[in-house]
Scaffold this active site. Structure first.
Site, PDB file in Angstrom:
ATOM      1  N   ARG A  67      10.641  -7.204   5.515  1.00  0.00           N
ATOM      2  CA  ARG A  67      10.482  -5.768   5.242  1.00  0.00           C
ATOM      3  C   ARG A  67      11.528  -4.929   5.974  1.00  0.00           C
ATOM      4  O   ARG A  67      11.761  -5.094   7.166  1.00  0.00           O
ATOM      5  CB  ARG A  67       9.072  -5.312   5.642  1.00  0.00           C
ATOM      6  CG  ARG A  67       8.882  -3.801   5.558  1.00  0.00           C
ATOM      7  CD  ARG A  67       7.434  -3.421   5.429  1.00  0.00           C
ATOM      8  NE  ARG A  67       6.742  -3.329   6.710  1.00  0.00           N
ATOM      9  CZ  ARG A  67       5.507  -2.858   6.845  1.00  0.00           C
ATOM     10  NH1 ARG A  67       4.819  -2.469   5.778  1.00  0.00           N
ATOM     11  NH2 ARG A  67       4.929  -2.800   8.013  1.00  0.00           N
ATOM     12  N   ARG A  71      -9.735   2.886   8.828  1.00  0.00           N
ATOM     13  CA  ARG A  71      -9.394   1.510   9.175  1.00  0.00           C
ATOM     14  C   ARG A  71     -10.566   0.785   9.817  1.00  0.00           C
ATOM     15  O   ARG A  71     -10.444  -0.380  10.158  1.00  0.00           O
ATOM     16  CB  ARG A  71      -8.243   1.518  10.171  1.00  0.00           C
ATOM     17  CG  ARG A  71      -6.895   1.134   9.566  1.00  0.00           C
ATOM     18  CD  ARG A  71      -5.917   1.071  10.707  1.00  0.00           C
ATOM     19  NE  ARG A  71      -4.661   0.449  10.435  1.00  0.00           N
ATOM     20  CZ  ARG A  71      -3.647   0.996   9.800  1.00  0.00           C
ATOM     21  NH1 ARG A  71      -3.765   2.173   9.249  1.00  0.00           N
ATOM     22  NH2 ARG A  71      -2.509   0.350   9.673  1.00  0.00           N
ATOM     23  N   ARG A 126      -1.904  -6.964  14.044  1.00  0.00           N
ATOM     24  CA  ARG A 126      -2.398  -6.053  13.003  1.00  0.00           C
ATOM     25  C   ARG A 126      -3.205  -6.794  11.948  1.00  0.00           C
ATOM     26  O   ARG A 126      -4.210  -6.285  11.460  1.00  0.00           O
ATOM     27  CB  ARG A 126      -1.233  -5.291  12.369  1.00  0.00           C
ATOM     28  CG  ARG A 126      -0.595  -4.266  13.311  1.00  0.00           C
ATOM     29  CD  ARG A 126       0.083  -3.125  12.559  1.00  0.00           C
ATOM     30  NE  ARG A 126       1.136  -3.593  11.687  1.00  0.00           N
ATOM     31  CZ  ARG A 126       2.431  -3.613  12.025  1.00  0.00           C
ATOM     32  NH1 ARG A 126       2.819  -3.171  13.199  1.00  0.00           N
ATOM     33  NH2 ARG A 126       3.325  -4.050  11.179  1.00  0.00           N
ATOM     34  N   LYS A 175       0.821  -1.213   0.000  1.00  0.00           N
ATOM     35  CA  LYS A 175       0.000   0.000   0.000  1.00  0.00           C
ATOM     36  C   LYS A 175       0.859   1.269   0.000  1.00  0.00           C
ATOM     37  O   LYS A 175       0.640   2.171  -0.803  1.00  0.00           O
ATOM     38  CB  LYS A 175      -0.852  -0.040   1.273  1.00  0.00           C
ATOM     39  CG  LYS A 175      -2.144   0.649   1.230  1.00  0.00           C
ATOM     40  CD  LYS A 175      -3.048   0.259   2.412  1.00  0.00           C
ATOM     41  CE  LYS A 175      -2.408  -0.229   3.677  1.00  0.00           C
ATOM     42  NZ  LYS A 175      -2.015   0.822   4.639  1.00  0.00           N
ATOM     43  N   ARG A 205      11.446  -2.090  10.828  1.00  0.00           N
ATOM     44  CA  ARG A 205      10.590  -1.164  11.558  1.00  0.00           C
ATOM     45  C   ARG A 205      10.366  -1.667  12.971  1.00  0.00           C
ATOM     46  O   ARG A 205      10.199  -2.853  13.182  1.00  0.00           O
ATOM     47  CB  ARG A 205       9.243  -1.063  10.831  1.00  0.00           C
ATOM     48  CG  ARG A 205       8.901   0.349  10.434  1.00  0.00           C
ATOM     49  CD  ARG A 205       7.740   0.384   9.493  1.00  0.00           C
ATOM     50  NE  ARG A 205       6.476   0.059  10.170  1.00  0.00           N
ATOM     51  CZ  ARG A 205       5.285   0.195   9.591  1.00  0.00           C
ATOM     52  NH1 ARG A 205       5.206   0.625   8.345  1.00  0.00           N
ATOM     53  NH2 ARG A 205       4.192  -0.104  10.227  1.00  0.00           N
TER      54      ARG A 205
HETATM   55  P1  ADP Z   1       0.916  -0.682   8.267  1.00  0.00           P
HETATM   56  O1  ADP Z   1       2.099  -1.291   8.928  1.00  0.00           O
HETATM   57  O2  ADP Z   1      -0.296  -1.555   8.333  1.00  0.00           O
HETATM   58  O3  ADP Z   1       1.180  -0.080   6.920  1.00  0.00           O
HETATM   59  P2  ADP Z   1       0.577   2.052   9.113  1.00  0.00           P
HETATM   60  O4  ADP Z   1       1.948   2.426   8.759  1.00  0.00           O
HETATM   61  O5  ADP Z   1      -0.549   2.520   8.290  1.00  0.00           O
HETATM   62  O6  ADP Z   1       0.499   0.482   9.248  1.00  0.00           O
HETATM   63  O7  ADP Z   1       0.291   2.456  10.623  1.00  0.00           O
HETATM   64  C1  ADP Z   1       1.161   2.112  11.668  1.00  0.00           C
HETATM   65  C2  ADP Z   1       0.403   2.134  12.979  1.00  0.00           C
HETATM   66  O8  ADP Z   1      -0.194   3.441  13.195  1.00  0.00           O
HETATM   67  C3  ADP Z   1      -0.767   1.173  13.054  1.00  0.00           C
HETATM   68  O9  ADP Z   1      -0.365  -0.127  13.442  1.00  0.00           O
HETATM   69  C4  ADP Z   1      -1.671   1.845  14.103  1.00  0.00           C
HETATM   70  O10 ADP Z   1      -1.217   1.630  15.395  1.00  0.00           O
HETATM   71  C5  ADP Z   1      -1.479   3.321  13.788  1.00  0.00           C
HETATM   72  N1  ADP Z   1      -2.502   3.801  12.829  1.00  0.00           N
HETATM   73  C6  ADP Z   1      -2.276   4.246  11.572  1.00  0.00           C
HETATM   74  N2  ADP Z   1      -3.438   4.604  10.971  1.00  0.00           N
HETATM   75  C7  ADP Z   1      -4.413   4.358  11.871  1.00  0.00           C
HETATM   76  C8  ADP Z   1      -5.837   4.486  11.847  1.00  0.00           C
HETATM   77  N3  ADP Z   1      -6.488   4.939  10.769  1.00  0.00           N
HETATM   78  N4  ADP Z   1      -6.529   4.136  12.965  1.00  0.00           N
HETATM   79  C9  ADP Z   1      -5.898   3.672  14.056  1.00  0.00           C
HETATM   80  N5  ADP Z   1      -4.575   3.509  14.141  1.00  0.00           N
HETATM   81  C10 ADP Z   1      -3.832   3.845  13.070  1.00  0.00           C
END
Ligand code: ADP
Ligand code: ZN
Length: 221
Positions: A130, A93, A173, A17, A162
């Site tokens: 990753r 989300r 997640r 994404k 990360r």
């Molecule tokens: P991913 O690893 O799924 O790409 P993101 O980088 O989008 O995750 O987000 C990292 C973290 O930030 C998530 O695990 C969550 O804790 C928080 N987060 C991001 N966007 C949201 C959201 N829309 N609602 C709640 N928590 C969020």
């Protein structure tokens, strides 16, 4: 695609994404708004808000809705969004967040939601390998390592795992995705705003599929 379009890219973590959003935002010249990136920046700056968000993020939990919606509301209030449209990454989300989003973008809400489909087995393999640049957030993996080990091709900074990519946080997640985010697919389908795109393939192949799907659907927006 017309200027000012409002897009959302949905997908599991590890579906690619983030990478595809960066490419689409360049291609269509629209602001890319990533809630994950906003939170990670707040963590880096060490703000009070960042400290609170970090606890949720490291555990793989969602940051509480009112906090996230507040952050997005502030970002959507800026002029670039009104003129150029937007591409949302990592938001909404859950259904509560998508309802809040409709309220933030009156009157027509979001124009198109793209579900980037990648099976869980594939996502798990990608996530364990990753790596990400500490500075510009470019993603790397086994299939696309940096040309110099541990060094970002784009900006030269360090490439690391990360902090929230632990086994337990990844599992949590994915569980939350199935429980809370996957229902958005049916929710947006019911509004006739959803298009599904196959996310398995090379990054270029997937970008091609995405732009084709978006251009087809948004010809008349
Ligand atoms: P991913 O690893 O799924 O790409 P993101 O980088 O989008 O995750 O987000 C990292 C973290 O930030 C998530 O695990 C969550 O804790 C928080 N987060 C991001 N966007 C949201 C959201 N829309 N609602 C709640 N928590 C969020
Ligand atoms: Zn970099």
């Amino acid at each position: 695609m017309v200027p000012g379009a409002r897009l959302v890219l949905l997908g599991k973590q590890g579906a690619g994404k983030g990478t595809q959003c960066v490419r689409l935002a360049r291609h269509y010249v629209i602001p890319h708004i990533s809630t994950g990136e906003i939170f990670r920046n707040a963590v880096k700056l060490g703000t009070e808000f960042g400290k609170r968000a970090k606890e949720f993020m490291d555990a793989g939990e969602l940051v509480p809705d009112d906090v996230v919606v507040g952050v997005v509301a502030e970002r959507l209030g800026r002029d670039d969004v009104k003129v150029r449209g937007l591409l949302l990454d990592g938001f909404p989300r859950n259904v509560h967040q998508s309802e809040a989003l409709e309220g933030l973008l009156p009157p027509r809400g979001i124009d198109l939601v793209i579900d980037l489909e990648v099976p869980t087995e594939v996502v798990l393999k990608r996530l364990s390998s990753r790596r990400v640049c500490v500075n510009c957030e470019t993603n790397y993996g086994v299939d696309n390592p940096p040309s110099i080990d541990g060094k970002c091709d784009d900006c030269g900074d360090r490439v690391i795992q990360r902090e929230d990519d632990t086994e337990a946080a990844i599992q949590r997640r994915l569980f939350l995705y199935e429980e809370q985010t996957a229902p958005l697919i049916a929710w947006y389908m019911g509004k006739d705003k959803l298009v599904a795109v196959d996310g398995v393939g090379s990054p270029d192949e997937v970008t091609f599929r995405l732009t084709r799907a978006i251009d087809l659907r948004l010809r008349n927006v």
